[in-house]
Design a protein around this motif. Structure first.
Motif, PDB file in Angstrom:
ATOM      1  N   GLU A 160     -18.513  40.044   7.513  1.00  0.00           N
ATOM      2  CA  GLU A 160     -19.477  39.001   7.163  1.00  0.00           C
ATOM      3  C   GLU A 160     -19.740  38.033   8.317  1.00  0.00           C
ATOM      4  O   GLU A 160     -18.796  37.532   8.934  1.00  0.00           O
ATOM      5  N   VAL A 161     -21.010  37.787   8.568  1.00  0.00           N
ATOM      6  CA  VAL A 161     -21.447  36.730   9.482  1.00  0.00           C
ATOM      7  C   VAL A 161     -22.285  35.789   8.614  1.00  0.00           C
ATOM      8  O   VAL A 161     -23.453  36.064   8.342  1.00  0.00           O
ATOM      9  N   PRO A 162     -21.671  34.707   8.123  1.00  0.00           N
ATOM     10  CA  PRO A 162     -22.376  33.838   7.175  1.00  0.00           C
ATOM     11  C   PRO A 162     -23.539  33.090   7.811  1.00  0.00           C
ATOM     12  O   PRO A 162     -23.616  32.940   9.033  1.00  0.00           O
ATOM     13  N   ALA A 163     -24.425  32.610   6.947  1.00  0.00           N
ATOM     14  CA  ALA A 163     -25.542  31.782   7.406  1.00  0.00           C
ATOM     15  C   ALA A 163     -24.984  30.540   8.081  1.00  0.00           C
ATOM     16  O   ALA A 163     -23.915  30.051   7.717  1.00  0.00           O
ATOM     17  N   GLY A 164     -25.700  30.080   9.082  1.00  0.00           N
ATOM     18  CA  GLY A 164     -25.283  28.893   9.806  1.00  0.00           C
ATOM     19  C   GLY A 164     -25.994  28.819  11.133  1.00  0.00           C
ATOM     20  O   GLY A 164     -26.825  29.677  11.457  1.00  0.00           O
ATOM     21  N   PRO A 165     -25.670  27.815  11.935  1.00  0.00           N
ATOM     22  CA  PRO A 165     -26.271  27.702  13.262  1.00  0.00           C
ATOM     23  C   PRO A 165     -25.936  28.931  14.126  1.00  0.00           C
ATOM     24  O   PRO A 165     -24.860  29.523  13.995  1.00  0.00           O
ATOM     25  N   VAL A 166     -26.853  29.280  14.994  1.00  0.00           N
ATOM     26  CA  VAL A 166     -26.678  30.456  15.849  1.00  0.00           C
ATOM     27  C   VAL A 166     -25.370  30.365  16.628  1.00  0.00           C
ATOM     28  O   VAL A 166     -24.637  31.352  16.728  1.00  0.00           O
ATOM     29  N   SER A 167     -25.061  29.203  17.169  1.00  0.00           N
ATOM     30  CA  SER A 167     -23.844  29.060  17.974  1.00  0.00           C
ATOM     31  C   SER A 167     -22.599  29.387  17.154  1.00  0.00           C
ATOM     32  O   SER A 167     -21.674  30.026  17.660  1.00  0.00           O
ATOM     33  N   GLU A 168     -22.572  28.988  15.895  1.00  0.00           N
ATOM     34  CA  GLU A 168     -21.426  29.307  15.029  1.00  0.00           C
ATOM     35  C   GLU A 168     -21.370  30.789  14.719  1.00  0.00           C
ATOM     36  O   GLU A 168     -20.281  31.382  14.690  1.00  0.00           O
ATOM     37  N   ARG A 169     -22.516  31.394  14.482  1.00  0.00           N
ATOM     38  CA  ARG A 169     -22.550  32.828  14.171  1.00  0.00           C
ATOM     39  C   ARG A 169     -22.078  33.644  15.372  1.00  0.00           C
ATOM     40  O   ARG A 169     -21.317  34.591  15.224  1.00  0.00           O
ATOM     41  N   VAL A 170     -22.529  33.265  16.555  1.00  0.00           N
ATOM     42  CA  VAL A 170     -22.106  33.969  17.771  1.00  0.00           C
ATOM     43  C   VAL A 170     -20.611  33.768  17.994  1.00  0.00           C
ATOM     44  O   VAL A 170     -19.894  34.717  18.336  1.00  0.00           O
ATOM     45  N   ALA A 171     -20.123  32.562  17.780  1.00  0.00           N
ATOM     46  CA  ALA A 171     -18.687  32.292  17.936  1.00  0.00           C
ATOM     47  C   ALA A 171     -17.877  33.134  16.957  1.00  0.00           C
ATOM     48  O   ALA A 171     -16.821  33.670  17.319  1.00  0.00           O
ATOM     49  N   THR A 172     -18.350  33.264  15.732  1.00  0.00           N
ATOM     50  CA  THR A 172     -17.674  34.100  14.727  1.00  0.00           C
ATOM     51  C   THR A 172     -17.585  35.539  15.216  1.00  0.00           C
ATOM     52  O   THR A 172     -16.521  36.162  15.163  1.00  0.00           O
ATOM     53  N   ILE A 173     -18.696  36.070  15.720  1.00  0.00           N
ATOM     54  CA  ILE A 173     -18.709  37.452  16.206  1.00  0.00           C
ATOM     55  C   ILE A 173     -17.783  37.611  17.398  1.00  0.00           C
ATOM     56  O   ILE A 173     -16.996  38.566  17.460  1.00  0.00           O
ATOM     57  N   ARG A 174     -17.813  36.683  18.323  1.00  0.00           N
ATOM     58  CA  ARG A 174     -16.948  36.786  19.513  1.00  0.00           C
ATOM     59  C   ARG A 174     -15.473  36.731  19.132  1.00  0.00           C
ATOM     60  O   ARG A 174     -14.661  37.481  19.687  1.00  0.00           O
ATOM     61  N   THR A 175     -15.136  35.885  18.185  1.00  0.00           N
ATOM     62  CA  THR A 175     -13.744  35.807  17.716  1.00  0.00           C
ATOM     63  C   THR A 175     -13.328  37.123  17.082  1.00  0.00           C
ATOM     64  O   THR A 175     -12.245  37.655  17.383  1.00  0.00           O
ATOM     65  N   LEU A 176     -14.187  37.653  16.232  1.00  0.00           N
ATOM     66  CA  LEU A 176     -13.864  38.917  15.565  1.00  0.00           C
ATOM     67  C   LEU A 176     -13.795  40.076  16.555  1.00  0.00           C
ATOM     68  O   LEU A 176     -12.934  40.949  16.436  1.00  0.00           O
ATOM     69  N   ILE A 177     -14.664  40.063  17.555  1.00  0.00           N
ATOM     70  CA  ILE A 177     -14.632  41.115  18.585  1.00  0.00           C
ATOM     71  C   ILE A 177     -13.308  41.090  19.323  1.00  0.00           C
ATOM     72  O   ILE A 177     -12.699  42.123  19.583  1.00  0.00           O
ATOM     73  N   SER A 178     -12.846  39.893  19.672  1.00  0.00           N
ATOM     74  CA  SER A 178     -11.565  39.817  20.397  1.00  0.00           C
ATOM     75  C   SER A 178     -10.433  40.342  19.525  1.00  0.00           C
ATOM     76  O   SER A 178      -9.520  40.994  20.027  1.00  0.00           O
ATOM     77  N   GLN A 179     -10.504  40.120  18.229  1.00  0.00           N
ATOM     78  CA  GLN A 179      -9.471  40.647  17.320  1.00  0.00           C
ATOM     79  C   GLN A 179      -9.582  42.164  17.181  1.00  0.00           C
ATOM     80  O   GLN A 179      -8.573  42.871  17.177  1.00  0.00           O
ATOM     81  N   LEU A 180     -10.806  42.656  17.076  1.00  0.00           N
ATOM     82  CA  LEU A 180     -11.015  44.095  16.884  1.00  0.00           C
ATOM     83  C   LEU A 180     -10.694  44.900  18.138  1.00  0.00           C
ATOM     84  O   LEU A 180     -10.217  46.030  18.051  1.00  0.00           O
TER      85      LEU A 180
END
Length: 183
Positions: A160-180
């Motif tokens: 899930e990438v929840p609705a929100g500001p683009v910067s938060e969505r990108v940060a969420t993806i980058r965090t998850l990528i580092s975990q994956l």
């Protein structure tokens, strides 16, 4: 190489997120359907999605772009949609699943082209029409559910990438990528 898909309903912000990831140095591949629609509009076809050949044009461009992306030295790539999205689109517009689409899904599955974790970009609560996006917000929610069902049916795990500001969505993806990528 890790190839991640961004998917979700039209107008959810996938392209904006993809472009921000590109600005951060990630390898990215833009959505094929929008390019096919633009090309067909330029040729005078105002509703290319009404013809079954539309799906095969998307599949061909997705395949070409995916194969061209192999030349990048990047360890992580992001794709704005995939052939699984094209399957959902074909179902949504009422076209039969073509042999070209089936063959491409078989290929990406067999060759494990995309990571099984797919970034599902949630809708923003509205859907602005464009030349390529002629769908109401209500219909976009139906399309969103169809994408979820289709990805799950093909064995993908939705992140899930929840609705929100683009910067938060990108940060969420980058965090998850580092975990994956550390797994």
């Amino acid at each position: 190489m890790k190839r991640y898909i961004l998917t979700g309903t039209p107008g959810a912000g996938k392209t904006t997120i993809l472009r921000r990831l590109a600005a951060l140095g990630y390898a990215t591949v833009e959505e094929a359907a929008t390019a096919v629609i633009a090309d067909q509009h330029a040729r005078g076809d105002v509703e290319p999605w009404t013809r079954p050949s539309f799906i095969d044009k998307i599949v061909a461009l997705q395949r070409r772009r995916q194969l061209q992306s192999i030349t990048t030295a990047q360890h992580v790539q992001f794709f704005d949609r995939s052939p699984i999205c094209t399957h959902a689109l074909s179902t949504y517009v009422g076209h039969p699943i073509s042999s070209a689409l089936s063959a491409e899904i078989d290929r990406i599955t067999r060759e494990q082209i995309y990571d099984r974790h797919v970034f599902f970009v949630r809708n923003l609560g509205f859907c602005e029409p464009t030349a390529a996006r002629r769908i109401s917000f209500e219909d976009s929610l139906t399309f969103e559910r169809l994408h979820e069902e289709t990805y799950r049916a093909f064995g993908y795990h939705l992140v899930e990438v929840p609705a929100g500001p683009v910067s938060e969505r990108v940060a969420t993806i980058r965090t998850l990528i580092s975990q994956l990528t550390d797994v």
